[in-house]
Design an enzyme around this catalytic site. Structure first.
Site, PDB file in Angstrom:
ATOM      1  N   ARG A  93       0.794  -1.242   0.000  1.00  0.00           N
ATOM      2  CA  ARG A  93       0.000   0.000   0.000  1.00  0.00           C
ATOM      3  C   ARG A  93       0.826   1.293   0.000  1.00  0.00           C
ATOM      4  NH1 ARG A  93      -5.315  -0.094   3.643  1.00  0.00           N
ATOM      5  NH2 ARG A  93      -3.927  -0.193   5.431  1.00  0.00           N
ATOM      6  N   ASP A  94       2.159   1.218  -0.049  1.00  0.00           N
ATOM      7  CA  ASP A  94       2.941   2.467  -0.110  1.00  0.00           C
ATOM      8  C   ASP A  94       4.280   2.235  -0.827  1.00  0.00           C
ATOM      9  OD1 ASP A  94       3.322   5.183   0.244  1.00  0.00           O
ATOM     10  OD2 ASP A  94       4.082   5.005   2.284  1.00  0.00           O
ATOM     11  N   ILE A  95       4.216   1.579  -1.987  1.00  0.00           N
ATOM     12  CA  ILE A  95       5.435   1.351  -2.767  1.00  0.00           C
ATOM     13  C   ILE A  95       5.817   2.630  -3.499  1.00  0.00           C
ATOM     14  CG2 ILE A  95       6.445   0.059  -4.701  1.00  0.00           C
ATOM     15  CD1 ILE A  95       4.571  -2.265  -3.894  1.00  0.00           C
TER      16      ILE A  95
END
Length: 219
Positions: A93-95
């Protein structure tokens, strides 16, 4: 942790505890290794594998965009890390470049699982996946369904991978010239086409980014 407010402290501790519980289960060469925790008074220390090469973003900031042969090698490793997460029911969810670290050997490590969540999939195909509906991540790397809170799963990570490849190739994520809020509105719009890689890159690289940044009907 803030010892003066017990409720806030408990919430903060619970969030950290969830991240630690997730990290404990992840063992892969392209995922940063969790080593342990220590709670002393109101200080919770989380010990992680040391990755001395810095983040992809910091390298770009110092030396400029990466050559295609280099970002292809990094992308392959990012995808191997993401594939491992997804096969274990985890969505990062936060690449983004800041969350991709580099070892001196050239090995890439995904870090920062504060936004990650484990999904209870009925099947690994993802067709019956549990859908998450809260906004997490960083605007320029967010998938449309994340911004629209329409429910998302593994595909949102693939979108972020495409944005990260774009960042490695050009030095900035797609739509970086826009204000953050304007970029969110643009990405969330169904007709908003994402920019392509410049012509100096190979057709394969451009096609890969385009495939990652394509909206599908089940979004």
């Amino acid at each position: 942790m803030d010892a003066s407010d017990q409720l806030t402290t408990e919430k903060e501790y619970q969030k950290l505890h969830e991240e630690v519980d997730l990290l404990k289960t992840l063992k892969h060469v392209n995922i940063v290794t969790y080593l342990g925790t220590c709670l002393e008074d109101n200080i919770l220390s989380i010990f992680m594998e040391f990755v001395p090469g810095g983040s992809i973003s910091s390298i770009i900031h110092r030396f400029g965009p990466l050559t295609e042969i280099v970002f292809c090698k990094y992308t392959k490793q990012i995808l191997e890390g993401v594939a491992y997460l997804h096969s274990n029911g985890v969505v990062h969810r936060d690449i983004k470049g800041n969350n991709v670290m580099l070892m001196p050997s050239g090995v890439v490590k995904l870090i920062d699982f504060g936004c990650a969540r484990r999904l209870a999939w009925a099947s690994l195909s993802g067709t019956h996946s549990e859908m998450l509906k809260s906004v997490h991540g960083t605007p320029y790397w967010m998938a449309p369904e994340v911004i629209n809170e329409s429910g998302y799963g593994r595909k949102s990570d693939i979108w972020s991978v495409g944005c990260t490849v774009f960042e490695m190739a050009t030095g900035k994520p797609p739509l970086a010239s826009m204000d953050r809020i304007a970029a969110m509105f643009y990405i969330g719009a169904h007709r908003g086409l994402m920019p392509s890689l410049p012509d100096r890159f190979s057709g394969a690289a451009a096609d890969f980014v385009h495939a990652c940044l394509t909206r599908y009907v089940d979004f």
